[in-house]
Design an enzyme around this catalytic site. Structure first.
Site, PDB file in Angstrom:
ATOM      1  N   CYS A 383       0.860  -1.178   0.000  1.00  0.00           N
ATOM      2  CA  CYS A 383       0.000   0.000   0.000  1.00  0.00           C
ATOM      3  C   CYS A 383       0.894   1.224   0.000  1.00  0.00           C
ATOM      4  O   CYS A 383       2.107   1.109  -0.188  1.00  0.00           O
ATOM      5  CB  CYS A 383      -0.958   0.002   1.189  1.00  0.00           C
ATOM      6  SG  CYS A 383      -0.150   0.175   2.786  1.00  0.00           S
ATOM      7  N   HIS A 547     -25.254 -23.192   4.738  1.00  0.00           N
ATOM      8  CA  HIS A 547     -24.689 -24.216   5.620  1.00  0.00           C
ATOM      9  C   HIS A 547     -24.813 -23.740   7.054  1.00  0.00           C
ATOM     10  O   HIS A 547     -25.039 -22.564   7.328  1.00  0.00           O
ATOM     11  CB  HIS A 547     -23.219 -24.484   5.281  1.00  0.00           C
ATOM     12  CG  HIS A 547     -22.361 -23.261   5.367  1.00  0.00           C
ATOM     13  ND1 HIS A 547     -22.304 -22.325   4.351  1.00  0.00           N
ATOM     14  CD2 HIS A 547     -21.542 -22.796   6.354  1.00  0.00           C
ATOM     15  CE1 HIS A 547     -21.476 -21.350   4.696  1.00  0.00           C
ATOM     16  NE2 HIS A 547     -21.013 -21.607   5.898  1.00  0.00           N
TER      17      HIS A 547
END
Length: 625
Positions: A383, A547
């Site tokens: 970054c 799930h």
């Protein structure tokens, strides 16, 4: 459209300012520590060492900022010209010339880049160094004179207007109202433009005059965000409650304030909490007449204490605590009211809002050039400054790779420090172009949000699937040779061409297939529905994977899946799912299922055909062979 363009411009401006300031934070901290220790009112007054303070703030820090700004535009050469040009505004002023450095640094880089383009391919062989050196000297000299005579005085005049306006604001006791603008701006624009463009220069100038500044504390106070996270921890329910403690640690001790933005966006009324906390914190700082000696970066409690001068600890801690309490009280009322009303607070939806406010959606920008797992022994997260977002992203991916058994190293770096031999580089999509220029030979992965995890999961699946390809193939063959009772996917659990229904009905239909095949207990269906309420299981490419998690594991008898195809699609909280794949995994076997699913849906043509095909055998082969 205009709003989005404005936001993008603000964000780009903020990122550029950050690119100039963040690489030099260490120098600011060094200056702050020397100031706190050796000035006459410091911890250990020393007349000789105190002479370092003036030259560092007047010369070193502005020149570092100018060099970084010029380098962002035109590399090392641009940085040198930017520093030369900035000497003009430094010598021609009697205040720390940070605003002038932020102007002259990029301007110097831009002009030398234009000059170099004029001479490109026109210099006779052997004269390159001569032309390059003299062109740099001439451009730098002209800019330094221009800065001394024109730009410096203009910046001084603007600085005086700004200083008078701020002092008027402060003298009338209105400074706490700054929280009305600062706290929302932190969430909407990710704070770089305000922090590095306005507050830090004001703070540095005030600190040079008085030895401390309250301006360093207006945006960095961790109290308001901490109060909101604590309120979620105490009064919220479900997944958001479970995630809050980890966010508290990252925010308060790690100093990464972006972690609490999604929690605010889940309930925008919580802006009142951070505004109230910010205003009360500023009021307390003013009441105790405290300040910091330099920018606390990152904005953690440790950085706050490190930048606190002697005699200011009580007021600084009081401001943080008061801000936390006020924010907590307001947030508690709002969150408890939501819980009583039965409102669902969708954490994933809020994270999407953060991405939308940043003008982005998650994607991975794949390149033609790929390296195998054996060729990659290190992943670089990069970054602007190699801190903050990339550090957190690197930590997340590192943890996931270790859990999957991968030994690949993950490190975070500044863009300009990407190693020349890097094989795989991960950056924010707005920084990918710079990263490619820095490491053109590498494979570059462009992501839209360092806080979002699906991109990391895809990368983990890619590496673990490559590394364990043969073992997974053997496992699949073994499953095919076992009896029908132990198969993970049975043909009778694939239902094609179904008519569209509501999301909850589709989940129930898939769960009933799992129950019928004796994969799970009937209660597992309720666990699937509860999981969906906490966070959507839509994963992209028209696929949802309902799930159960946590205690629902006890309701799983054996690993298995069921697949429903809805050619016209089903609404999954604004996303259209065509395939509903219900998963029941014993232990960690669901990870293998997810890895297999990712391979299938990763291929665009295959995923598209699976949405519409009526060929059961084709469908079965895609998930079992």
């Amino acid at each position: 459209m205009k709003k989005s363009s404005f936001q993008n411009n603000i964000q780009s401006f903020g990122r550029f300012l950050s690119g100039m300031v963040m690489p030099n934070i260490g120098a600011f901290i060094a200056w702050g520590l020397i100031t706190a220790l050796f000035i006459p009112t410091g911890w250990s007054p020393n007349e000789d060492l105190a002479t370092l303070v003036g030259p560092m703030i007047n010369y070193l820090l502005p020149l570092l900022i100018a060099f970084s700004g010029g380098r962002l535009v035109a590399g090392i050469r641009g940085g040198v010209i930017g520093a030369i040009a900035t000497m003009g505004v430094i010598v021609g002023s009697n205040i720390p010339m940070f605003i002038g450095a932020m102007i002259m640094g990029p301007l110097g880089g831009f002009l030398i880049k234009k000059v170099d383009s004029l001479f490109a391919d026109k210099i006779k062989s052997g004269f390159e160094m001569l032309v390059n050196n003299f062109s740099a000297g001439i451009v730098g000299g002209i800019l330094a004179i221009l800065a001394f005579q024109v730009i410096g005085p203009v910046v001084l005049a603007l600085n005086e207007v700004l200083r008078m306006g701020v002092h008027t604001f402060v003298n009338h006791g209105l400074l706490p109202l700054a929280a009305i603008f600062i706290e929302p701006a932190k969430i909407l624009f990710l704070n770089n433009a305000i922090n590095h463009g306005v507050l830090s220069p004001l703070g540095i100038q005030q600190s040079a005059e008085t030895g401390k500044s309250i301006f360093f504390m207006l945006e960095t106070n961790p109290g308001p965000g901490l109060g909101v996270l604590l309120a979620y921890w105490v009064f919220a329910k479900g997944m958001v409650k479970q995630s809050a403690p980890g966010a508290v640690i990252i925010h308060f001790f790690g100093g990464i304030h972006e972690i609490y933005f999604p929690y605010i966006l889940m309930k925008p009324a919580l802006l009142l909490a951070v505004i109230g906390g910010g205003a009360s914190g500023i009021f307390t700082f003013r009441l105790f007449n405290v300040g910091l000696v330099a920018t606390p970066s990152p904005g953690s409690i440790f950085a706050y204490l490190a930048m606190t001068p002697r005699g200011n600890y009580l007021g600084v801690l009081a401001g943080v605590i008061i801000a936390t309490l006020v924010s907590f009280l307001i947030a508690s009322i709002l969150i408890k009211r939501s819980v009583l009303k039965g409102d669902t607070m969708e954490f994933e939806s809020a994270q999407s809002q953060v991405r939308d406010l940043k003008g982005k959606d998650l994607h991975i920008d794949k390149t033609d050039k790929k390296y195998t797992v054996d060729e990659i022994n290190e992943i670089i997260f990069a970054c602007d400054a190699g801190m903050g977002s990339s550090a957190m992203g690197a930590g997340k991916l590192r943890k996931k790779l270790r859990a999957a058994g991968s030994q690949i190293k993950v490190i975070n770096k500044a863009i300009d420090e990407i190693p020349a031999d890097a094989k795989l580089v991960i950056t924010h999509h707005n920084l990918t172009k710079r990263a490619k220029n820095q490491a053109p030979q590498a494979e570059h992965v462009s992501i839209q949000d360092f806080l979002q995890t699906p991109a990391y999961d895809l990368l983990v699946e890619r590496f673990t699937s490559d590394k364990n390809k043969q073992s997974r193939s053997a496992e699949k063959k073994s499953r095919q040779q076992t009896s029908l009772n132990t198969e993970i996917l049975k043909k009778e659990n694939i239902k094609l061409g179904l008519k569209s229904v509501q999301k909850t009905e589709a989940i129930k239909m898939a769960g009933e297939l799992l129950v019928k095949s004796d994969y799970v207990d009937p209660d597992y269906i309720d666990a699937m529905l509860d999981r969906e309420k906490e966070m959507s299981t839509y994963i992209g490419e028209g696929v949802a994977i309902p799930h159960g998690v946590g205690s629902a594991k006890k309701k799983i008898k054996q690993t298995g899946i069921a697949i429903l195809q809805f050619p016209d699609g089903i609404d999954f909280d604004g996303k259209t799912a065509y395939l509903i794949i219900a998963i029941a995994g014993v232990g960690n076997e669901h990870l293998k299922i997810l890895a297999n699913l990712s391979e299938v849906i990763e291929e665009k043509n295959t995923a598209e055909k699976l949405r519409t095909t009526s060929d059961l055998n084709y469908f079965y082969r895609q998930f079992t062979l």
